[in-house]
Design a protein around this motif. Sequence first.
Motif, PDB file in Angstrom:
ATOM      1  N   SER A   1       0.809  -1.220   0.000  1.00  0.00           N
ATOM      2  CA  SER A   1       0.000   0.000   0.000  1.00  0.00           C
ATOM      3  C   SER A   1       0.838   1.263   0.000  1.00  0.00           C
ATOM      4  CB  SER A   1      -0.900  -0.020   1.244  1.00  0.00           C
ATOM      5  OG  SER A   1      -1.672   1.143   1.322  1.00  0.00           O
TER       6      SER A   1
ATOM      7  N   GLN B   1      -0.710   5.302  -1.169  1.00  0.00           N
ATOM      8  CA  GLN B   1      -1.751   5.996  -1.929  1.00  0.00           C
ATOM      9  C   GLN B   1      -1.174   6.875  -3.031  1.00  0.00           C
ATOM     10  OE1 GLN B   1      -0.750   6.951   1.017  1.00  0.00           O
ATOM     11  NE2 GLN B   1      -0.138   9.040   0.601  1.00  0.00           N
TER      12      GLN B   1
ATOM     13  N   ASN C   1      -5.005   5.092  -3.715  1.00  0.00           N
ATOM     14  CA  ASN C   1      -5.729   6.217  -3.108  1.00  0.00           C
ATOM     15  C   ASN C   1      -6.306   5.757  -1.771  1.00  0.00           C
ATOM     16  OD1 ASN C   1      -7.608   4.919  -5.425  1.00  0.00           O
ATOM     17  ND2 ASN C   1      -8.865   5.419  -3.652  1.00  0.00           N
ATOM     18  N   LEU C   2      -6.580   6.735  -0.915  1.00  0.00           N
ATOM     19  CA  LEU C   2      -7.170   6.435   0.391  1.00  0.00           C
ATOM     20  C   LEU C   2      -8.685   6.375   0.241  1.00  0.00           C
ATOM     21  CD1 LEU C   2      -5.015   8.940   2.468  1.00  0.00           C
ATOM     22  CD2 LEU C   2      -4.624   6.496   2.176  1.00  0.00           C
TER      23      LEU C   2
ATOM     24  N   MET D   1      -8.965   0.734   0.412  1.00  0.00           N
ATOM     25  CA  MET D   1      -7.763   0.736   1.236  1.00  0.00           C
ATOM     26  C   MET D   1      -8.111   0.345   2.674  1.00  0.00           C
ATOM     27  SD  MET D   1      -4.382   1.710   1.363  1.00  0.00           S
ATOM     28  CE  MET D   1      -3.952   3.223   0.493  1.00  0.00           C
TER      29      MET D   1
ATOM     30  N   LEU E   1      -0.184   8.319   4.480  1.00  0.00           N
ATOM     31  CA  LEU E   1      -0.479   6.905   4.727  1.00  0.00           C
ATOM     32  C   LEU E   1      -0.560   6.626   6.224  1.00  0.00           C
ATOM     33  CD1 LEU E   1      -0.913   4.024   3.709  1.00  0.00           C
ATOM     34  CD2 LEU E   1       1.577   3.744   3.695  1.00  0.00           C
TER      35      LEU E   1
ATOM     36  N   HIS F   1      -3.647   7.925   7.853  1.00  0.00           N
ATOM     37  CA  HIS F   1      -4.801   7.093   7.515  1.00  0.00           C
ATOM     38  C   HIS F   1      -4.782   5.790   8.321  1.00  0.00           C
ATOM     39  CE1 HIS F   1      -8.213   6.238   4.904  1.00  0.00           C
ATOM     40  NE2 HIS F   1      -7.774   4.998   4.814  1.00  0.00           N
TER      41      HIS F   1
END
Length: 269
Positions: free
Chosen positions: A10, A12, A134-135, A139, A166, A169
């Motif tokens: 991951s 974003q 992307n968030l 995700m 990241l 988030h």
Amino acid sequence: MGEPAKLCVSNQKGGVGKTTVAINVAGALAARGRDVLFVDLDPQGNATENLGMMDAYDEEPPTLFDCLTDPEQRGAITDIVREHEEMDVVPSNIDMTAAEPELTLARRSGEQLDLLLDEIEDDYDYVLVDCPPNLGNLMDNALYATQNVLIPALAESTSKRAFELLFDHVEAIELDYDIEVHERGVVVNRIDVRKNQAQEMVEWINAAFDDVPVWEVRERAAIQKALAEGVSVIEYDPECDMNEVFLDIAANLDDQFGLGDAETEEVTA
């Protein structure tokens, strides 16, 4: 086989070679004798294409979208899994472009992938999820389902802001769901050693992530050629010097997840 190790790849920020890292780490795990399920959660379907399954991207329902957004169709996931020479694959589909708004309306919107994986994950040592760049809800689903993240990044200054976003988030997800998401490492990708900024960023990333492994992958034509052939670079070119990095990531993950020694196939790194 029991509960597999689960990991999402991951970042974003787009263009960091996320899918390239995901496919090659999965290939390295397979080369170590692990049974791997690769889940392409990205609506763009790059991994699906790079694994030679573009026809699945245009398939009629039920697709990953249906299994993810309709609880009554979760069981259909067993029909969607495709065999690849190195791993099993849950391909993405063009319908996944509608998944974000659909999941917003769902009860337990961030838990749908976790519930879906319950249907199939026991057959594997690893479940590896390639996230969208992307968030959002997809995700969130990947982070909740795996609670482990491998972060691809570029050796350039824009990576600093991408890390911040990241981690903000991830922190929010941890608070919302009362979970702990573990950073399993950073893969600094497509390094051009001729650029001073690249060297400086590699040093910064190593200093910033002093408590997790940091791997360095240099730009190699074989890595891109492998994707064009639908396989990992380990499968495509056993002589590529970057194979050693991906195999080291796989060995380190085995150690982190307590999976012990693997029956490594003949691989020249």
